[in-house]
Design a protein around this motif. Structure first.
Motif, mmCIF file in Angstrom:
data_model
loop_
_atom_site.group_PDB
_atom_site.id
_atom_site.type_symbol
_atom_site.label_atom_id
_atom_site.label_comp_id
_atom_site.label_asym_id
_atom_site.label_seq_id
_atom_site.Cartn_x
_atom_site.Cartn_y
_atom_site.Cartn_z
ATOM 1 N N ILE A 64 0.833 -1.205 0.000
ATOM 2 C CA ILE A 64 0.000 0.000 0.000
ATOM 3 C C ILE A 64 0.868 1.255 0.000
ATOM 4 O O ILE A 64 0.570 2.234 -0.700
ATOM 5 N N ASP A 65 1.947 1.233 0.765
ATOM 6 C CA ASP A 65 2.843 2.393 0.819
ATOM 7 C C ASP A 65 3.491 2.650 -0.539
ATOM 8 O O ASP A 65 3.648 3.804 -0.958
ATOM 9 N N SER A 66 3.872 1.597 -1.243
ATOM 10 C CA SER A 66 4.495 1.774 -2.563
ATOM 11 C C SER A 66 3.517 2.390 -3.558
ATOM 12 O O SER A 66 3.876 3.302 -4.318
ATOM 13 N N PHE A 67 2.263 1.930 -3.570
ATOM 14 C CA PHE A 67 1.280 2.499 -4.499
ATOM 15 C C PHE A 67 0.871 3.910 -4.071
ATOM 16 O O PHE A 67 0.545 4.747 -4.929
ATOM 17 N N PHE A 68 0.887 4.188 -2.792
ATOM 18 C CA PHE A 68 0.627 5.547 -2.328
ATOM 19 C C PHE A 68 1.705 6.505 -2.836
ATOM 20 O O PHE A 68 1.396 7.616 -3.306
ATOM 21 N N GLU A 69 2.969 6.102 -2.769
ATOM 22 C CA GLU A 69 4.057 6.940 -3.271
ATOM 23 C C GLU A 69 3.943 7.142 -4.780
ATOM 24 O O GLU A 69 4.245 8.225 -5.300
ATOM 25 N N GLU A 70 3.509 6.111 -5.498
ATOM 26 C CA GLU A 70 3.333 6.252 -6.944
ATOM 27 C C GLU A 70 2.263 7.296 -7.265
ATOM 28 O O GLU A 70 2.427 8.108 -8.182
ATOM 29 N N LEU A 71 1.166 7.254 -6.528
ATOM 30 C CA LEU A 71 0.103 8.232 -6.775
ATOM 31 C C LEU A 71 0.551 9.649 -6.427
ATOM 32 O O LEU A 71 0.199 10.608 -7.124
ATOM 33 N N VAL A 72 1.316 9.791 -5.360
ATOM 34 C CA VAL A 72 1.745 11.128 -4.943
ATOM 35 C C VAL A 72 2.738 11.716 -5.929
ATOM 36 O O VAL A 72 2.656 12.895 -6.291
ATOM 37 N N HIS A 73 3.689 10.900 -6.400
ATOM 38 C CA HIS A 73 4.771 11.394 -7.269
ATOM 39 C C HIS A 73 4.501 11.152 -8.750
ATOM 40 O O HIS A 73 5.402 11.323 -9.571
ATOM 41 N N ARG A 74 3.282 10.754 -9.087
ATOM 42 C CA ARG A 74 3.010 10.473 -10.499
ATOM 43 C C ARG A 74 2.926 11.754 -11.312
ATOM 44 O O ARG A 74 3.361 11.809 -12.465
ATOM 45 N N LYS A 75 2.368 12.810 -10.728
ATOM 46 C CA LYS A 75 2.238 14.077 -11.442
ATOM 47 C C LYS A 75 3.572 14.807 -11.439
ATOM 48 O O LYS A 75 4.231 14.907 -10.420
ATOM 49 N N LYS A 76 3.929 15.348 -12.602
ATOM 50 C CA LYS A 76 5.176 16.114 -12.715
ATOM 51 C C LYS A 76 4.970 17.496 -12.114
ATOM 52 O O LYS A 76 3.913 18.103 -12.264
ATOM 53 N N HIS A 246 -5.910 2.058 -8.033
ATOM 54 C CA HIS A 246 -4.633 2.079 -8.754
ATOM 55 C C HIS A 246 -3.897 0.739 -8.601
ATOM 56 O O HIS A 246 -3.279 0.241 -9.557
ATOM 57 N N MET A 247 -3.967 0.153 -7.440
ATOM 58 C CA MET A 247 -3.307 -1.133 -7.200
ATOM 59 C C MET A 247 -3.896 -2.230 -8.085
ATOM 60 O O MET A 247 -3.165 -3.004 -8.724
ATOM 61 N N MET A 248 -5.220 -2.287 -8.161
ATOM 62 C CA MET A 248 -5.862 -3.357 -8.920
ATOM 63 C C MET A 248 -5.700 -3.176 -10.432
ATOM 64 O O MET A 248 -5.481 -4.145 -11.155
ATOM 65 N N THR A 249 -5.793 -1.950 -10.909
ATOM 66 C CA THR A 249 -5.604 -1.727 -12.347
ATOM 67 C C THR A 249 -4.182 -2.033 -12.792
ATOM 68 O O THR A 249 -3.966 -2.632 -13.861
ATOM 69 N N SER A 250 -3.206 -1.657 -11.970
ATOM 70 C CA SER A 250 -1.816 -1.965 -12.319
ATOM 71 C C SER A 250 -1.542 -3.462 -12.232
ATOM 72 O O SER A 250 -0.804 -4.020 -13.060
ATOM 73 N N ALA A 251 -2.143 -4.153 -11.249
ATOM 74 C CA ALA A 251 -1.964 -5.601 -11.140
ATOM 75 C C ALA A 251 -2.608 -6.325 -12.317
ATOM 76 O O ALA A 251 -2.060 -7.306 -12.841
ATOM 77 N N ALA A 252 -3.770 -5.845 -12.765
ATOM 78 C CA ALA A 252 -4.436 -6.480 -13.907
ATOM 79 C C ALA A 252 -3.681 -6.252 -15.205
ATOM 80 O O ALA A 252 -3.687 -7.117 -16.097
ATOM 81 N N ALA A 362 -11.769 -9.060 -10.914
ATOM 82 C CA ALA A 362 -11.703 -10.336 -10.178
ATOM 83 C C ALA A 362 -12.079 -10.165 -8.706
ATOM 84 O O ALA A 362 -11.466 -10.768 -7.826
ATOM 85 N N LYS A 363 -13.112 -9.321 -8.455
ATOM 86 C CA LYS A 363 -13.596 -9.066 -7.101
ATOM 87 C C LYS A 363 -12.484 -8.572 -6.164
ATOM 88 O O LYS A 363 -12.462 -8.870 -4.977
ATOM 89 N N TYR A 364 -11.582 -7.820 -6.770
ATOM 90 C CA TYR A 364 -10.457 -7.205 -6.042
ATOM 91 C C TYR A 364 -9.595 -8.257 -5.320
ATOM 92 O O TYR A 364 -9.055 -8.002 -4.245
ATOM 93 N N ASN A 365 -9.476 -9.408 -5.975
ATOM 94 C CA ASN A 365 -8.611 -10.471 -5.451
ATOM 95 C C ASN A 365 -7.224 -10.292 -6.070
ATOM 96 O O ASN A 365 -7.032 -10.540 -7.272
ATOM 97 N N LEU A 366 -6.265 -9.866 -5.266
ATOM 98 C CA LEU A 366 -4.930 -9.554 -5.776
ATOM 99 C C LEU A 366 -4.200 -10.802 -6.254
ATOM 100 O O LEU A 366 -3.467 -10.762 -7.246
#
Length: 374
Positions: A64-76, A246-252, A362-366
């Motif tokens: 969760i922390d890794s995807f949180f950092e991606e969302l925060v730093h995704r915008k230039k 964001h986590m589920m779309t990137s995993a899919a 997939a019912k949010y099954n990682l």
């Protein structure tokens, strides 16, 4: 008779060997979970393999922390160019100038040495001629005059020799080169930067050590195979729904393996006590955010209900209370909903969240999203 003569065991010694046990009467029993699940929080509802709650909690916090950092730093950041600017920058004090100055200094030294050598030879020749003329002149003049002239000549010769030696010493000393001297302002600026970096590191370490200041914290759910990660959201930070989406779309899309023990990850935006009145009251901010009254594009929704360690609540009553609280122009569609309202009851706490594309992902099954296709 032999049986009667046997020594009987001493009851006092056997009683003394027994350990005395004291029961904690009239004392509160300590709970294992220091931070239990409670109303008024938001975070992530995570299911895992039974008996692997601790390992799953550590994995969940890292993911969760890794995807949180991606969302925060995704915008230039604004103001930076998209392409790098290839410009040649020349500094006023460069190496080329130093080389030219060194070459000029070497040429000047060679010229100076040649001039000193020429002056030395000319002076030696003049001294020889003067000595010859003085000898001739001494025969015609008296001894007193000769003695005075000789002393003057010796003094002059000593002065000339001292001046020549001084010139030779000066010619041997190399010219002073330019040196980059740091100013006091640059030193103070670097010291301030180092201090500021040290202060930032110390503050971050204090936040990591203090559980009350952590962004993500594991809470004791009290159920087997269930983990809850609390999120302390700040102003401007992405919410649990954005992080999980964001986590589920990137995993899919990538099918990259992320964890070993995590199964499903669902966002929780509202937590309240498990009763009809509390649930309808807690649904109001979610209705305003995701199901507004004045909208030209009504949404289709479905309600997902699950209960753990609680059998005293009627399932259909909770589903009907959630569905009735949503405005009438938004329709129910169980086969292909746009939004899915997740209602999870754990003991006496009700956890509510809203997700998109529940069946498509997939019912949010990682684990199922990251497993290879068969």
């Amino acid at each position: 008779m032999a049986i009667e003569n046997k020594a009987k065991p001493n009851t006092a010694t056997t009683k003394g060997k027994k350990r005395k046990q004291y029961l904690p009467y009239n004392k509160a029993v300590k709970k294992r979970g220091a931070y239990p699940l409670r109303p008024g929080i938001q975070g992530f509802f995570i299911t895992c393999d039974g008996g692997r709650e601790r390992q799953a909690a550590h994995e969940a916090i890292n993911v969760i922390d890794s995807f949180f950092e991606e969302l925060v730093h995704r915008k230039k950041p604004a103001g930076l160019p998209n392409k790098p600017l290839n410009k040649k920058i020349t500094f006023s004090y460069s190496d080329a100038e130093d080389d030219n100055e060194e070459e000029a200094d070497d040429e000047g030294e060679e010229k100076g040495q040649e001039e000193v050598i020429k002056s030395d030879t000319s002076r030696e020749n003049d001294a020889r001629q003067e000595s010859l003329t003085n000898k001739v002149f001494d025969h015609h003049n008296s001894d007193d005059v000769c003695h005075g002239k000789v002393t003057e000549e010796t003094n002059d010769s000593k002065k000339d020799g001292a001046s020549i030696e001084n010139q030779a010493d000066n010619s041997k000393e190399p010219p002073a080169k330019k040196q980059c001297i740091e100013t006091d302002t640059s030193k103070s600026a670097t010291n301030e930067k180092e201090k500021s970096i040290d202060k930032l590191i110390e503050a971050e370490l204090k936040e990591l050590g203090d559980k009350s200041k952590r962004r993500f914290l594991n809470l004791d759910s009290g159920c087997n195979g269930l983990v809850f990660v609390q999120m302390r959201k700040k102003d401007g930070d992405p919410g649990p729904k954005d992080i999980v989406q964001h986590m589920m779309t990137s995993a899919a899309s990538t099918r990259k393996h992320m964890s070993r023990f995590i199964l499903r990850v669902l966002p929780v935006e509202v937590a309240c006590y498990a009763s009809e009145e509390e649930i309808t009251r807690a649904m109001n901010p979610l209705i305003v955010q995701y199901f507004p009254m004045d909208t030209q594009n009504p949404k289709k929704f479905a309600v997902l209900y699950e209960a753990r360690a609680n059998s005293g609540i009627d399932r259909m009553k909770i589903i009907n209370s959630v569905a009735k609280s949503i405005p009438a122009h938004h329709k129910v569609d169980l086969s292909n909903p746009d939004m899915t309202i997740v209602v999870e009851i754990v003991k006496t706490v009700c956890l509510i969240g809203v997700v998109e594309k529940y069946k498509e992902l997939a019912k949010y099954n990682l684990r199922q999203l990251t497993s290879p296709k068969q």
